[in-house]
Design a protein around this motif. Structure first.
Motif, mmCIF file in Angstrom:
data_model
loop_
_atom_site.group_PDB
_atom_site.id
_atom_site.type_symbol
_atom_site.label_atom_id
_atom_site.label_comp_id
_atom_site.label_asym_id
_atom_site.label_seq_id
_atom_site.Cartn_x
_atom_site.Cartn_y
_atom_site.Cartn_z
ATOM 1 N N LEU A 28 -1.091 8.136 -0.892
ATOM 2 C CA LEU A 28 -1.174 6.672 -0.889
ATOM 3 C C LEU A 28 -0.436 6.083 0.308
ATOM 4 C CD1 LEU A 28 -0.624 5.824 -4.675
ATOM 5 C CD2 LEU A 28 -2.755 5.649 -3.395
ATOM 6 N N PHE A 29 0.744 6.599 0.589
ATOM 7 C CA PHE A 29 1.520 6.056 1.703
ATOM 8 C C PHE A 29 0.938 6.492 3.049
ATOM 9 C CE2 PHE A 29 4.436 4.894 -1.544
ATOM 10 C CZ PHE A 29 5.152 3.820 -1.021
ATOM 11 N N SER A 30 0.295 7.637 3.087
ATOM 12 C CA SER A 30 -0.422 8.034 4.298
ATOM 13 C C SER A 30 -1.593 7.095 4.546
ATOM 14 C CB SER A 30 -0.914 9.481 4.172
ATOM 15 O OG SER A 30 0.169 10.382 4.049
ATOM 16 N N VAL A 31 -2.288 6.723 3.477
ATOM 17 C CA VAL A 31 -3.371 5.739 3.588
ATOM 18 C C VAL A 31 -2.835 4.421 4.120
ATOM 19 C CG1 VAL A 31 -4.953 4.304 2.236
ATOM 20 C CG2 VAL A 31 -4.874 6.774 1.851
ATOM 21 N N LEU A 32 -1.674 3.985 3.598
ATOM 22 C CA LEU A 32 -1.071 2.736 4.069
ATOM 23 C C LEU A 32 -0.807 2.793 5.566
ATOM 24 C CD1 LEU A 32 0.283 -0.032 3.506
ATOM 25 C CD2 LEU A 32 2.414 1.217 3.116
ATOM 26 N N LEU A 33 -0.242 3.888 6.046
ATOM 27 C CA LEU A 33 0.051 4.024 7.472
ATOM 28 C C LEU A 33 -1.229 4.035 8.300
ATOM 29 C CD1 LEU A 33 1.969 4.485 9.811
ATOM 30 C CD2 LEU A 33 2.015 6.917 9.235
ATOM 31 N N LEU A 34 -2.239 4.787 7.854
ATOM 32 C CA LEU A 34 -3.494 4.872 8.607
ATOM 33 C C LEU A 34 -4.218 3.527 8.643
ATOM 34 C CD1 LEU A 34 -4.825 8.334 7.367
ATOM 35 C CD2 LEU A 34 -3.923 7.767 9.634
ATOM 36 N N GLY A 87 -1.986 -7.900 0.120
ATOM 37 C CA GLY A 87 -2.422 -7.145 -1.054
ATOM 38 C C GLY A 87 -2.064 -5.677 -1.012
ATOM 39 N N MET A 88 -2.060 -5.069 0.207
ATOM 40 C CA MET A 88 -1.784 -3.632 0.302
ATOM 41 C C MET A 88 -0.374 -3.303 -0.152
ATOM 42 S SD MET A 88 -3.787 -2.323 3.728
ATOM 43 C CE MET A 88 -2.928 -3.404 4.856
ATOM 44 N N SER A 89 0.605 -4.086 0.273
ATOM 45 C CA SER A 89 1.980 -3.796 -0.113
ATOM 46 C C SER A 89 2.237 -4.123 -1.581
ATOM 47 C CB SER A 89 2.949 -4.582 0.781
ATOM 48 O OG SER A 89 2.728 -5.978 0.651
ATOM 49 N N MET A 90 1.565 -5.138 -2.113
ATOM 50 C CA MET A 90 1.805 -5.541 -3.493
ATOM 51 C C MET A 90 1.292 -4.521 -4.506
ATOM 52 S SD MET A 90 1.140 -9.649 -3.628
ATOM 53 C CE MET A 90 2.382 -10.791 -3.050
ATOM 54 N N ILE A 91 0.199 -3.839 -4.185
ATOM 55 C CA ILE A 91 -0.437 -2.956 -5.162
ATOM 56 C C ILE A 91 0.165 -1.556 -5.154
ATOM 57 C CG2 ILE A 91 -2.237 -2.047 -3.653
ATOM 58 C CD1 ILE A 91 -2.626 -3.146 -7.335
ATOM 59 N N LEU A 92 1.037 -1.252 -4.187
ATOM 60 C CA LEU A 92 1.548 0.110 -4.065
ATOM 61 C C LEU A 92 2.358 0.559 -5.279
ATOM 62 C CD1 LEU A 92 2.546 0.590 -0.323
ATOM 63 C CD2 LEU A 92 0.938 1.948 -1.646
ATOM 64 N N VAL A 93 3.213 -0.308 -5.806
ATOM 65 C CA VAL A 93 4.032 0.103 -6.955
ATOM 66 C C VAL A 93 3.157 0.388 -8.181
ATOM 67 C CG1 VAL A 93 5.834 -0.601 -8.580
ATOM 68 C CG2 VAL A 93 6.129 -1.022 -6.137
ATOM 69 N N LEU A 111 -11.308 -6.589 6.152
ATOM 70 C CA LEU A 111 -11.869 -5.258 6.370
ATOM 71 C C LEU A 111 -10.829 -4.176 6.103
ATOM 72 C CD1 LEU A 111 -14.349 -3.642 7.300
ATOM 73 C CD2 LEU A 111 -13.503 -3.868 9.652
ATOM 74 N N SER A 112 -9.599 -4.406 6.533
ATOM 75 C CA SER A 112 -8.523 -3.438 6.305
ATOM 76 C C SER A 112 -8.239 -3.279 4.820
ATOM 77 C CB SER A 112 -7.251 -3.876 7.038
ATOM 78 O OG SER A 112 -7.475 -4.018 8.422
ATOM 79 N N LEU A 113 -8.228 -4.392 4.080
ATOM 80 C CA LEU A 113 -7.958 -4.333 2.647
ATOM 81 C C LEU A 113 -9.061 -3.570 1.916
ATOM 82 C CD1 LEU A 113 -6.225 -5.160 0.217
ATOM 83 C CD2 LEU A 113 -7.520 -7.302 0.111
ATOM 84 N N ILE A 114 -10.312 -3.809 2.299
ATOM 85 C CA ILE A 114 -11.430 -3.087 1.672
ATOM 86 C C ILE A 114 -11.295 -1.590 1.910
ATOM 87 C CG2 ILE A 114 -13.927 -2.722 1.751
ATOM 88 C CD1 ILE A 114 -14.204 -5.732 2.353
ATOM 89 N N PHE A 115 -10.999 -1.212 3.135
ATOM 90 C CA PHE A 115 -10.828 0.203 3.456
ATOM 91 C C PHE A 115 -9.659 0.794 2.663
ATOM 92 C CE2 PHE A 115 -9.182 3.741 5.971
ATOM 93 C CZ PHE A 115 -10.338 4.471 6.202
ATOM 94 N N PHE A 116 -8.563 0.038 2.551
ATOM 95 C CA PHE A 116 -7.385 0.508 1.811
ATOM 96 C C PHE A 116 -7.722 0.741 0.347
ATOM 97 C CE2 PHE A 116 -3.593 -0.515 -0.741
ATOM 98 C CZ PHE A 116 -2.712 0.439 -0.255
ATOM 99 N N VAL A 117 -8.420 -0.209 -0.271
ATOM 100 C CA VAL A 117 -8.778 -0.083 -1.693
ATOM 101 C C VAL A 117 -9.677 1.131 -1.915
ATOM 102 C CG1 VAL A 117 -10.049 -1.183 -3.579
ATOM 103 C CG2 VAL A 117 -8.448 -2.526 -2.204
ATOM 104 N N LEU A 118 -10.667 1.308 -1.060
ATOM 105 C CA LEU A 118 -11.576 2.451 -1.209
ATOM 106 C C LEU A 118 -10.839 3.780 -1.023
ATOM 107 C CD1 LEU A 118 -14.723 1.139 0.705
ATOM 108 C CD2 LEU A 118 -14.426 1.364 -1.772
ATOM 109 N N MET A 126 -10.183 6.788 -3.816
ATOM 110 C CA MET A 126 -10.504 8.191 -3.606
ATOM 111 C C MET A 126 -9.295 9.084 -3.868
ATOM 112 S SD MET A 126 -12.925 8.024 -0.201
ATOM 113 C CE MET A 126 -13.074 9.801 -0.167
ATOM 114 N N VAL A 127 -8.102 8.619 -3.469
ATOM 115 C CA VAL A 127 -6.875 9.384 -3.735
ATOM 116 C C VAL A 127 -6.673 9.561 -5.233
ATOM 117 C CG1 VAL A 127 -4.352 9.288 -3.634
ATOM 118 C CG2 VAL A 127 -5.704 8.802 -1.587
#
Length: 413
Positions: free
Chosen positions: A385-391, A219-225, A359-366, A370-371
């Motif tokens: 957004l991409f910094s969030v992805l890396l973290l 889900g994280m990679s799909m929602i980036l665009v 858990l990672s997906l929930i943190f990513f969405v939140l 915020m961003v």
């Protein structure tokens, strides 16, 4: 033809079929960018990302059932079993199309009608591919892949510059037609076997659960665009789509390496001791580091050449190289825990990776939410957004390693 040559050709067919979707997507995006422009690519990539997220439920979840049930079907029953699954996937496809008008009204989808057709075509195409994979008909699948690529390139080459919707039609129309033809042939073959096999109770729930698992992991990679389009516009969305298609091709190689290592790991886990398991995982980890380091350097060289060539406007966007490097870093970091993931797959442990990914997906969405609220629209929002992805990728690695250490301390201590 010698047996060795046949084996080499067979492996070549398998590799070509496996790599075809990633290569096809990269070619599609590049042609749209060249012929229609970066903003047109951003609109299309936004909509196709939404379609593929919905397609997890219409296509991917059911494809997992195809691979599980078709190969073990009785003699003459593969087509009836497949037809029963295809009917279930059709219902899910219709349901997946229902949110598109609402998403278009909210500004998250640009072409809901074409996106629906694209979703239907991609679902049919994916189901056909997995039916062929289940039966081992790689040569037929390779012909199908070539036909789709030729139709896609011809449509964009002839009409892409004058008809922007050709970005959608070039893929949607061939896959819908191919899916319709495949369904007709499937019905004919299924009738000879007694018609469609009724789905066992709970099949729809199982397909939905499989789709949810894939949504959690991808889900994280799909929602980036779509997120990029919302915070920085269609031009940056097109840039992110190009970068994503490049890294998706890179992913094919470490995945192939780890997939090929699974049978040996399974044998060692079941038949030998802890030291042998640790040694094999250590070798796999070293091979992955070398492979991913080489791929990353190659990607940096390729990016530099593309950015230098003609100074195209997509690469001239402010911060383009920083976005690329953040995405590349996320790719590199994400592959470092493949040995742990391989071990869990070998011992058939699914609960731990599901918990970590969720858990990672929930943190990513939140964090992305915020961003979008706190960071002003534009380049800074995209970089955030991409910094969030890396973290989050780093966080997922840490959580998975700790989970695996608790699960098998004798192997990973």
């Amino acid at each position: 033809m010698s047996g060795r040559l046949q084996s080499i050709l067979r492996r070549g067919e398998v590799l070509a079929v496996t790599a075809a979707p990633g290569g096809q997507r990269l070619l599609h995006f590049m042609l749209i960018q060249i012929l229609c422009g970066t903003e047109a690519l951003g609109r299309f990539a936004n909509d196709v990302s939404i379609a593929m997220m919905l397609g997890l439920f219409s296509a991917v979840g059911w494809s997992a059932l195809i691979l599980a049930r078709v190969p073990v079907a009785g003699a003459g029953q593969s087509a009836p079993v497949m037809l029963g699954l295809a009917r279930g996937a059709l219902v899910f496809t219709l349901l997946a199309c229902l949110p598109l008008p609402l998403l278009a009204w909210a500004g998250w989808v640009f072409e809901p009608g074409w996106t629906a057709l694209l979703l239907a075509g991609w679902t049919a195409y994916t189901l056909i591919r997995h039916y062929g994979l289940a039966l081992g008909t790689y040569r037929i699948l390779l012909v199908m892949e070539v036909l789709v690529v030729l139709a896609l390139a011809a449509g964009l080459g002839l009409f892409g510059a004058t008809h922007p919707v050709m970005a959608y039609a070039a893929l949607a129309i061939p896959t819908v037609l191919m899916g319709g033809l495949g369904l007709i042939l499937l019905i004919v073959r299924a009738r000879a076997g007694g018609g469609a096999v009724p789905l066992p109770a709970g099949t729809a729930r199982t397909a939905a659960e499989q789709a949810a698992l894939n949504l959690v992991s991808a889900g994280m990679s799909m929602i980036l665009v779509p997120l990029t389009v919302q915070v920085a516009g269609q031009g940056y969305g097109g840039l992110v789509a190009l970068i994503g298609s490049m890294t998706s091709v890179l992913l094919l190689f470490p995945r192939a390496l780890t997939f090929n290592a699974l049978p040996a790991l399974a044998r060692v886990v079941r038949q030998q001791g802890v030291e042998e398991v640790r040694a094999l995982l250590g070798t796999l980890r070293s091979n992955l580091v070398r492979l991913n380091s080489g791929l990353s350097l190659l990607a940096i060289v390729a990016w530099s050449l593309m950015a230098w060539w003609g100074k195209r406007p997509d690469f001239a966007l402010s911060g383009a190289t920083a976005i690329f490097l953040l995405q590349l870093a996320s790719f590199y970091v994400g592959q470092l825990v493949l040995p742990e993931a391989n071990y869990l797959q070998t011992v058939e442990e699914t609960r731990l990776p599901l918990q970590v990914n969720l858990l990672s997906l929930i943190f990513f969405v939140l964090a992305c939410w915020m961003v979008m609220i706190l960071v002003p629209a534009g380049l800074n929002a995209v970089l955030s957004l991409f910094s969030v992805l890396l973290l989050v990728t780093l966080l997922r690695n840490i959580l998975l390693r700790r989970a695996v250490l608790r699960r098998a301390p004798e192997v990973f201590a």
